[in-house]
Design a protein around this motif. Structure first.
Motif, short mmCIF file in Angstrom:
data_model
loop_
_atom_site.label_atom_id
_atom_site.label_comp_id
_atom_site.label_asym_id
_atom_site.label_seq_id
_atom_site.Cartn_x
_atom_site.Cartn_y
_atom_site.Cartn_z
N ARG A 213 0.83 -1.21 0.00
CA ARG A 213 0.00 0.00 0.00
C ARG A 213 0.86 1.25 0.00
N GLN B 209 1.11 4.14 -2.86
CA GLN B 209 0.90 5.55 -2.53
C GLN B 209 2.07 6.40 -3.01
N ALA C 297 1.77 6.75 -6.80
CA ALA C 297 0.76 7.74 -7.20
C ALA C 297 1.27 9.16 -6.95
N ARG D 171 -9.74 5.34 -11.44
CA ARG D 171 -10.18 4.69 -10.20
C ARG D 171 -9.25 3.54 -9.83
N HIS D 172 -8.86 2.77 -10.82
CA HIS D 172 -7.97 1.62 -10.57
C HIS D 172 -6.66 2.09 -9.96
N SER E 162 -6.33 4.66 -8.08
CA SER E 162 -6.65 5.45 -6.87
C SER E 162 -6.38 6.94 -7.07
N THR F 133 -8.24 9.64 -7.26
CA THR F 133 -9.63 10.00 -6.97
C THR F 133 -10.01 11.37 -7.54
#
Length: 313
Positions: free
Chosen positions: A67, A71, A74, A114-115, A117, A119
């Motif tokens: 995770r 993050q 992204a 969306r895949h 993340s 948003t």
């Protein structure tokens, strides 16, 4: 833009060591993006999604969870100089921006955001998606399913009836089990969904032909994850029971992720499904998080962990 498209393909094929693929893609867009169109930006988003999918398959660096790794990934994307350029191309007013994309590309772009993340970008695309669903210009089942699979729970009622209508209307299309299961996966968010019920009935007709893994997924979606939920149609409950019976009758081998997911369907140690899962868990190579899930499950059973000493050996 041919030069940019060519460069993106070269980067994806080369996968050169030393430089992360997503950063190479963004640098290429920064170099060529001044002349880029919204379509070029959408293609970059698709390329970034592929790069992210590859990251998911790799073991995170020491001291970092997956995770945290995603993050960081992204953040590197949205913090890159090319990201604002991408946004400028995508969110222009009128047909030069996302409004000019076909419904197929719009669905795919929303799904990609969306895949990954992302948003903020997904939320900015959503009003146009919702508008096209409302006016019927986004009516192909594949387009709607791509949105349904990733949309937040609050958007599902807007998509439910159009998706059920689209899937039922295309009589010549043979839906793959993976597609039907992806729709059913939203059952916990929308238990009374017409689209979920349509897909469940379709899978019910194919039950004996499904793989054990697909049947396990069906039980997880319609039973383990719907325990205690209100408004679940009886047909879904019936199919979950039939799928569980079929799984027990096959007495086959399942992957650890399915074994752990099915624990939510067990009521007691006398459950026939537990007999199957217990034997499989003893032989399976499970990860640390999966071991923790098994331990939590055993603590919920009457007698606790002491009732299954062999699983702690």
């Amino acid at each position: 833009m041919a030069a940019l498209a060519k460069r993106l393909v070269e980067i994806q094929r080369a996968k050169a060591p030393g430089k992360q693929v997503h950063l190479q893609l963004l640098e290429a867009f920064a170099e060529h993006g001044q002349q880029a169109t919204c379509l070029d930006a959408a293609n970059l988003v698709a390329s970034l999604r592929k790069a992210r999918d590859e990251v998911v398959t790799r073991t995170p660096p020491v001291g970092m969870s997956q995770r945290q790794q995603l993050q960081l990934w992204a953040g590197q994307c949205t913090g890159h100089e090319a990201w604002q350029l991408l946004r400028d191309r995508m969110f222009r007013d009128g047909k030069d921006g996302v409004e000019g994309l076909s419904s197929t590309l719009l669905s795919r772009t929303y799904n990609n955001f969306r895949h990954m993340s992302l948003t903020r970008e997904a939320d900015e695309v959503w009003p146009l998606v919702a508008s096209r669903v409302e006016d019927g210009s986004m009516k192909d089942a594949h387009q709607l399913l791509g949105v349904w699979n990733v949309a937040p729970e609050e958007h599902l009622p807007h998509l439910d009836a159009p998706l059920e209508k689209a899937m039922g209307a295309d009589q010549e299309r043979v839906w793959r089990e993976m597609q039907l299961l992806s729709c059913i996966a939203r059952a916990p968010d929308q238990p009374g969904s017409k689209a979920v019920l349509w897909c469940a009935r379709e899978l019910g007709r194919r039950l004996v032909d499904l793989t054990s893994e697909d049947i396990a997924s069906l039980v997880v979606h319609l039973d383990a994850r719907l325990r205690g939920a209100d408004g679940v149609p009886g047909d879904l409950r019936d199919l979950a029971r039939k799928a569980q019976d079929e799984l027990v009758a096959r007495d086959g081998t399942l992957e650890p992720r399915h074994l752990v997911g099915l624990l939510g369907s067990i009521d007691s140690r006398d459950d026939k499904l537990w007999t199957l899962l217990r034997r499989e868990l003893l032989a399976a190579k499970v990860s640390v998080p999966q071991v923790l899930e098994v331990c939590r499950f055993l603590h919920r059973l009457p007698g606790g962990r002491e009732s299954e000493p062999s699983l702690y050996g």
